[in-house]
Design an enzyme around this catalytic site. Structure first.
Site, PDB file in Angstrom:
ATOM      1  N   ASP A 176     -48.935 -19.493  63.761  1.00  0.00           N
ATOM      2  CA  ASP A 176     -50.219 -19.943  63.214  1.00  0.00           C
ATOM      3  C   ASP A 176     -51.351 -19.231  63.956  1.00  0.00           C
ATOM      4  O   ASP A 176     -51.476 -19.339  65.181  1.00  0.00           O
ATOM      5  CB  ASP A 176     -50.322 -21.457  63.408  1.00  0.00           C
ATOM      6  CG  ASP A 176     -51.475 -22.085  62.666  1.00  0.00           C
ATOM      7  OD1 ASP A 176     -52.570 -21.483  62.632  1.00  0.00           O
ATOM      8  OD2 ASP A 176     -51.295 -23.195  62.126  1.00  0.00           O
ATOM      9  N   SER A 231     -54.294 -29.369  59.033  1.00  0.00           N
ATOM     10  CA  SER A 231     -55.398 -28.680  59.688  1.00  0.00           C
ATOM     11  C   SER A 231     -56.597 -29.615  59.861  1.00  0.00           C
ATOM     12  O   SER A 231     -56.491 -30.630  60.553  1.00  0.00           O
ATOM     13  CB  SER A 231     -55.751 -27.411  58.903  1.00  0.00           C
ATOM     14  OG  SER A 231     -56.599 -26.574  59.652  1.00  0.00           O
ATOM     15  N   HIS A 286     -49.944 -20.871  59.019  1.00  0.00           N
ATOM     16  CA  HIS A 286     -50.825 -22.005  58.698  1.00  0.00           C
ATOM     17  C   HIS A 286     -50.842 -22.335  57.201  1.00  0.00           C
ATOM     18  O   HIS A 286     -51.591 -23.180  56.768  1.00  0.00           O
ATOM     19  CB  HIS A 286     -52.246 -21.669  59.162  1.00  0.00           C
ATOM     20  CG  HIS A 286     -53.147 -22.844  59.367  1.00  0.00           C
ATOM     21  ND1 HIS A 286     -52.952 -23.787  60.358  1.00  0.00           N
ATOM     22  CD2 HIS A 286     -54.273 -23.234  58.704  1.00  0.00           C
ATOM     23  CE1 HIS A 286     -53.907 -24.685  60.306  1.00  0.00           C
ATOM     24  NE2 HIS A 286     -54.724 -24.384  59.312  1.00  0.00           N
TER      25      HIS A 286
END
EC number: 3.1.2.12
Length: 278
Positions: free
Chosen positions: A221, A145, A254
């Site tokens: 995600d 991320s 995620h």
């Protein structure tokens, strides 16, 4: 450097350490997994995402077995300076836990938020000095991320230092997403030319030429379309003939359930490139 903890795992040792940082002017925590043996072992860096610290991947990443098998040291820094004297933001995507791995130039951030320098220079020098089995002439970098952004950006900026680059669900172009726009404008001011120096897609357009990139992205995600935008990286690599392997996975989100599923693949991918340099 102070060793906070040392635990045997997969015949190697998982350390958590702290040290006073020159770059951030704070005490910094980081974790290091060292395989059994004398080495020398190449080093794989893992940069974590928003709200995280070194602890998230250390506790949830499930990387030690693969690192032990391939003979790789795994280092996970914190995501930012911390402490009562350190500036903080009003949302989770700014301030402590959200450095974006840049060297801030604007008040109140610039006094402590010098994470690019910390990851590129200070911490590798410390690891090389304190862990003599670490071969920092063979380094790879990965992350998740915001940390995926950091891994891509720092790897692209330092091709002679980081020889392999991968990421999980990275923020591919912080100049073109709400998280990144807010962070870059606060940390660097309004000059978008300065922002471009921390944007992986812009670095590729300006001539960064990695041998290969590996990206894993979950299609469930929640941040995919608004914040991560892997299509922008895909387009930049296609236009410059960079070997990008972008794997899209149905049903994965995620979280570390996603990362831990594919982290072993990344370690194997990095090992082939790092061990080939010896």
């Amino acid at each position: 450097m102070e060793t906070i903890s040392a635990n045997k795992s997969h015949h190697g040792t998982q350390y958590v350490c702290s040290h006073p940082s020159i770059a951030t002017k704070t005490e910094m925590l980081f974790s290091v997994f060292v395989p059994h043996g004398d080495g020398p072992f190449p080093v794989l860096w893992y940069l974590s995402g928003l709200t995280c610290s070194h602890a998230n991947v250390t506790e949830k990443g499930e990387y030690r077995k693969a690192c032990a098998e391939h003979g790789i040291i795994f280092v996970a820094p914190d995501t930012s300076p911390r402490g009562e004297s350190v500036a903080n933001g009003e949302t989770y995507s700014m301030g402590q836990g959200a450095s974006f791995y840049i060297d801030a130039t604007q008040a109140p951030w610039k006094e402590h938020f010098q994470m690019k320098s910390y990851v590129e220079n200070e911490l590798p020098e410390l690891v090389a000095r304190e862990f003599l089995m670490a071969d920092t002439s063979r380094q790879g970098i990965t992350g998740h991320s915001m940390g995926g952004h950091g891994a891509l950006m720092i790897g692209l900026r330092n091709p002679g230092k980081f020889r392999s680059i991968s990421a999980f669900a990275p923020i591919t172009s912080p100049m073109n997403c709400p998280w990144g726009e807010a962070a870059l404008s606060s940390y660097l001011g309004g000059d978008q030319a300065a922002w471009a120096e921390y944007d992986s897609c812009e670095l590729i357009k300006k001539g960064a030429t990695p041998d290969a990139l590996l990206i894993d992205q979950g299609l469930a995600d929640e941040f995919l379309s608004e914040q991560l935008k892997p299509n922008l990286l895909e387009e930049a690599c296609k236009d410059t003939n960079i070997n990008l392997r972008l794997r899209r996975h149905e049903g994965y989100d995620h979280s570390y359930y996603f990362i831990s599923t594919f982290l072993t693949d990344h370690i194997e991918w990095h090992s082939k490139r790092l061990l080939a340099q010896s």
